[in-house]
Design a protein around this motif. Structure first.
Motif, PDB file in Angstrom:
ATOM      1  N   THR A   1       0.797  -1.230  -0.041  1.00 37.78           N
ATOM      2  CA  THR A   1       0.068  -0.169  -0.017  1.00 37.78           C
ATOM      3  C   THR A   1       0.863   1.384   0.041  1.00 37.78           C
ATOM      4  O   THR A   1       1.913   1.334   0.643  1.00 37.78           O
ATOM      5  CB  THR A   1      -0.855  -0.060   1.274  1.00 37.78           C
ATOM      6  N   ASP A   2       0.470   2.244  -0.711  1.00 41.95           N
ATOM      7  CA  ASP A   2       1.084   3.611  -0.828  1.00 41.95           C
ATOM      8  C   ASP A   2       0.624   4.434   0.475  1.00 41.95           C
ATOM      9  O   ASP A   2      -0.505   4.974   0.363  1.00 41.95           O
ATOM     10  CB  ASP A   2       1.020   4.387  -1.985  1.00 41.95           C
TER      11      ASP A   2
ATOM     12  N   GLY B   1       1.656   7.078   1.586  1.00 44.40           N
ATOM     13  CA  GLY B   1       1.584   8.403   1.649  1.00 44.40           C
ATOM     14  C   GLY B   1       0.336   8.870   0.919  1.00 44.40           C
ATOM     15  O   GLY B   1      -0.363   9.793   1.526  1.00 44.40           O
ATOM     16  N   GLU B   2      -0.175   8.259  -0.053  1.00 48.91           N
ATOM     17  CA  GLU B   2      -1.319   8.266  -0.854  1.00 48.91           C
ATOM     18  C   GLU B   2      -2.586   8.090   0.091  1.00 48.91           C
ATOM     19  O   GLU B   2      -3.233   9.006   0.062  1.00 48.91           O
ATOM     20  CB  GLU B   2      -1.447   7.611  -2.108  1.00 48.91           C
TER      21      GLU B   2
ATOM     22  N   CYS C   1       3.098  14.174   3.078  1.00 51.25           N
ATOM     23  CA  CYS C   1       3.152  12.775   2.537  1.00 51.25           C
ATOM     24  C   CYS C   1       3.379  12.059   1.236  1.00 51.25           C
ATOM     25  O   CYS C   1       2.788  12.109   0.269  1.00 51.25           O
ATOM     26  CB  CYS C   1       1.472  12.532   2.607  1.00 51.25           C
TER      27      CYS C   1
ATOM     28  N   PRO D   1       5.338   9.845  -1.303  1.00 52.40           N
ATOM     29  CA  PRO D   1       5.175   8.357  -1.868  1.00 52.40           C
ATOM     30  C   PRO D   1       5.920   7.471  -0.971  1.00 52.40           C
ATOM     31  O   PRO D   1       7.117   7.388  -1.205  1.00 52.40           O
ATOM     32  CB  PRO D   1       5.578   8.125  -3.175  1.00 52.40           C
ATOM     33  N   THR D   2       5.303   6.349  -0.099  1.00 53.35           N
ATOM     34  CA  THR D   2       5.817   5.434   0.662  1.00 53.35           C
ATOM     35  C   THR D   2       5.100   4.111   0.903  1.00 53.35           C
ATOM     36  O   THR D   2       3.928   4.186   1.021  1.00 53.35           O
ATOM     37  CB  THR D   2       6.276   5.911   2.168  1.00 53.35           C
ATOM     38  N   THR D   3       5.530   3.150   0.400  1.00 50.56           N
ATOM     39  CA  THR D   3       5.043   1.603   0.220  1.00 50.56           C
ATOM     40  C   THR D   3       5.482   1.091   1.446  1.00 50.56           C
ATOM     41  O   THR D   3       6.425   1.142   2.271  1.00 50.56           O
ATOM     42  CB  THR D   3       5.548   1.132  -0.779  1.00 50.56           C
TER      43      THR D   3
ATOM     44  N   SER E   1       9.657   6.885   6.579  1.00 50.04           N
ATOM     45  CA  SER E   1      10.226   5.345   6.459  1.00 50.04           C
ATOM     46  C   SER E   1      11.299   5.380   7.180  1.00 50.04           C
ATOM     47  O   SER E   1      12.378   6.124   6.938  1.00 50.04           O
ATOM     48  CB  SER E   1      10.484   4.800   5.149  1.00 50.04           C
TER      49      SER E   1
ATOM     50  N   SER F   1       7.411   1.728   8.287  1.00 48.71           N
ATOM     51  CA  SER F   1       6.864   3.165   7.516  1.00 48.71           C
ATOM     52  C   SER F   1       5.940   3.724   8.831  1.00 48.71           C
ATOM     53  O   SER F   1       5.338   3.029   9.362  1.00 48.71           O
ATOM     54  CB  SER F   1       6.326   2.885   6.131  1.00 48.71           C
TER      55      SER F   1
ATOM     56  N   ARG G   1       7.249  -2.647   6.431  1.00 47.74           N
ATOM     57  CA  ARG G   1       7.644  -2.578   5.006  1.00 47.74           C
ATOM     58  C   ARG G   1       8.151  -3.895   4.399  1.00 47.74           C
ATOM     59  O   ARG G   1       7.900  -4.220   3.280  1.00 47.74           O
ATOM     60  CB  ARG G   1       8.854  -1.578   4.557  1.00 47.74           C
TER      61      ARG G   1
END
Length: 468
Positions: free
Chosen positions: A320-321, A323-324, A348, A350-352, A387, A392, A463
């Protein structure tokens, strides 16, 4: 435990090997020396037998036959020295030489040779000289008396170099050392296998206990061999986990059923209260208070049902992203914050991570709702996504009244609310539901102070992929 048990076994095995090896090494050195001593005793006995028939006196008066015997003795001593390199001589009681080889060797006035000579004059043959160790560069002295008519008339003395004997002893010690080293390697290997065999069930039990403690209640101890006592412990642990899971399941089912069954009567009761309010004067405070409490009770029942479902539902983990998702929740809560005059800002990127999007969204809703609710107007609520290594995080900070140390220790407990916030709408279950939803997917939620005032809430999700 392995780091404590393994050294203990190795030390015990090493002590046993040393207890066996050191006496063996000492015995080997003694055996080599005893063999040399026996040979020297035989040699001195032979020389004493030859010297017994030499009748010359210390003043040098001898006959022709005696000279022949003395020459034979001297020849034997010289040959003995040339062949073996061992100094040997026959000396009268006064210390003057009868015959000796090499020619320049004589009886010293003191030292080990003199001590052996003095002992032999008392008619005592050398049989137990002091042990010569491989690191000692000294000779081995053996003396035997020459007895004639029951009296000691002379003494045969041999002064043997010990280089070969010490070399043989050292070689034997090296063989013993190699055997000890090989035995120690075998002992270490056996200790490794033994500790692995004993501790494998303990490691499995520890891992399963950790899984259950972190919310994976269906984890069980797999058969891992080991001692029978630990196997029985594993079976008992599985039985206990089954019973605990059954009790918790019954608890959840009761809460869910009770919440569900109470909703309909409560809804009917609220409807009758609403109808009753039409019969009372408009603006009646009592009926308004009853309606508010009824609605609050309905909210508590809904939250109880949500909590029971959250603790029972398996997490649907996926990449999942974060940040989004956090940006979406910020946009959803922006109108509420704006209506209260609170500035809602976020960072925010993008961080998965691995998370259940629905569970994470619900947790963020609960945290942002609390932050906006307790932050006064013209203040800011900040949401930051980042992260760190394998984790994260979404950090929500506000500038509200914050919590004391005692309150921080209790925040997130079921039905707990600060005594300062009892008049603010809420059931005290929102953060408990968030914690249950996050724990199902391996996430967590933590609380801390935000200086100079306010609260910082950290939502963390892994993560890395979940374990199979």
């Amino acid at each position: 435990m392995r780091t404590r048990l393994l050294p203990l076994l190795i030390v015990l095995m090493a002590a046993v090997l040393l207890a066996l090896g050191i006496p063996l090494a000492v015995s080997l050195a003694g055996a080599h020396q005893q063999k040399v001593v026996v040979d020297r005793i035989d040699d001195t006995a032979r020389f004493a037998a030859l010297a017994q028939f030499v009748t010359d006196s210390p003043d040098g008066t001898t006959g022709a036959f005696e000279n022949e015997r003395l020459a034979t003795l001297s020849s034997e001593l010289r040959s003995y020295y040339e062949v073996y390199g061992i100094r040997a001589g026959v000396f009268y009681r006064t210390g003057s030489p009868m015959a000796h080889a090499p020619e320049e060797w004589s009886l010293p006035k003191e030292g080990e040779v003199r001590d052996a000579f003095a002992e032999a004059k008392l008619s005592r043959r050398s049989h137990d000289p002091k042990q010569v160790w491989p690191w000692q560069r000294r000779n081995l002295v053996v003396a035997s008396p020459v007895i004639r008519d029951g009296d000691v008339v002379a003494v045969v003395v041999t002064d043997s170099p010990t280089g070969q004997m010490r070399s043989r002893t050292l070689h034997g010690w090296l063989v013993i050392g190699a055997g000890e080293f090989a035995a120690m390697l075998l002992a270490v290997g056996a200790a490794l296998r033994l500790t692995g065999w004993v501790l494998k069930p303990v490691r499995v039990l520890d891992a399963t206990t950790h899984d259950i403690a972190t919310g994976r209640l269906k984890s069980r101890v797999a058969a891992a061999g080991g001692p029978p006592e630990l196997q029985r412990l594993a079976r008992s642990f599985n039985e206990m986990a089954d019973n605990v899971e059954d009790v918790l399941e019954q608890q959840r089912a009761f809460v869910a059923d009770a919440s569900h069954q109470l909703r309909n009567p409560l809804a009917a009761l609220l409807l009758r209260i609403e109808l009753l309010s039409f019969e009372l004067p408009e603006g009646n405070k009592e009926i308004a208070s009853v309606q508010a409490e009824g609605k609050r009770l309905a909210q508590v029942l809904d939250d109880l049902l949500d909590l029971a479902l959250a603790e029972h539902t398996e997490a649907d983990l996926r990449i999942t992203d974060i940040g989004e998702l956090a940006a979406e929740r910020l946009a959803a809560w922006a109108p509420t914050a704006e209506a209260k005059g609170v500035r809602l800002v976020g960072d925010c990127p993008p961080t998965t991570a691995w998370a259940d999007p629905v569970a994470l969204s619900s947790a963020l809703d609960a945290v942002i709702d609390n932050a906006v609710k307790f932050t006064p107007g013209d203040q800011t609520v900040e949401v930051t996504v980042s992260s760190y290594g394998d984790t994260s995080t979404v950090v929500v900070t506000d500038h509200g009244p914050g919590l004391t140390d005692e309150e921080l220790a209790r925040v997130g407990d079921r039905f707990w609310r600060s005594g300062r916030h009892q008049n603010i709408k809420g059931s005290g279950l929102g953060l408990s539901i968030s914690r249950a939803l996050l724990a199902a997917g391996g996430g967590s939620i933590a609380y801390d102070r935000h200086e100079p005032h306010g609260l910082k809430v950290t939502v963390a999700v892994p993560r890395s992929a979940p374990a199979a």
